[in-house]
Design a protein around this motif. Structure first.
Motif: not given
Length: 219
Positions: A36-40
């Motif tokens: 989720s952090k990566c895609l955000t």
């Protein structure tokens, strides 16, 4: 797009023994949160992404089944990437798990296997209704589970973090992130081909520097 993992586990037994559940399934849940952090960080995707931690997977995928019952109308065209037991330190292949009625020719599974092959990832298949992908497949929604199918320590006190392998987690990330980014940022050329863009930029800078140095020497 749904990215999921289950977060239930045994916990502590009547004798006070702690079952940490590192591989099953703190690894999958942690993987989902980091994804989720990566895609955000990549910006706004072309499609909505749901990050979900399901409960009661060990008791028949009750959490995911209830979720689908309530929201099927909204998620019927989704693709589901579920993570269950990622990062075993035993030398085993990355497992692409589909439902019992899936095959290697199921389109969604086939697309993931092609990514594994292109990246020379050691992988195999498993077709069982034994994780939260089951609930989605029963409703004909595209879903797979990424899994390191290592049963040697799960549901025992020995399932601890020191048996988690970072290279195994990275192996899964290399495949899953590629597939997820293609699904969610399909119109963004730079994000899809950032490595190629970076390489072209470096080459361009080197060529410019070389030409500039030559021109300054000639003047």
């Amino acid at each position: 797009m749904i990215i999921s993992a289950h977060f239930d586990h045994i916990g502590t037994d009547l004798n006070g023994t702690i079952y940490n559940g590192a591989l099953d399934n703190a690894s999958g849940l942690s993987f989902m949160l980091e994804m989720s952090k990566c895609l955000t960080s990549l910006g706004k995707p072309n499609r909505s992404i749901l990050f979900i931690g399901f409960n009661a997977e060990e008791f028949g995928c009750l959490g995911s089944s209830q979720f689908i019952t309530k929201y099927k109308t909204y998620i019927k065209n989704s693709k589901v990437f579920n993570f269950d037991m990622i990062g075993s330190n035993n030398p085993i292949p990355l497992c692409i798990m589909g439902a019992k009625n899936d095959t290697t020719k199921t389109p969604f599974i086939k697309s993931i296997s092609k990514i594994c092959e292109s990246k020379k990832i050691f992988f195999n298949y498993l077709f069982e209704d034994s994780s939260d992908h089951e609930s989605f497949r029963k409703q004909n929604i595209d879903a797979i589970t990424f899994c390191d199918n290592d049963m040697t320590r799960i549901h025992t006190p020995k399932d601890t973090y020191d048996h988690i392998s970072l290279p195994a987690i990275e192996r899964c990330y290399n495949v899953a992130s590629n597939a997820i980014i293609k699904c969610t940022f399909k119109d963004n050329f730079i994000i899809l081909y950032y490595k190629e863009c970076f390489l072209i930029s470096i080459i361009g800078i080197l060529i410019f520097s070389l030409l500039y140095n030559r021109s300054t020497k000639n003047t």
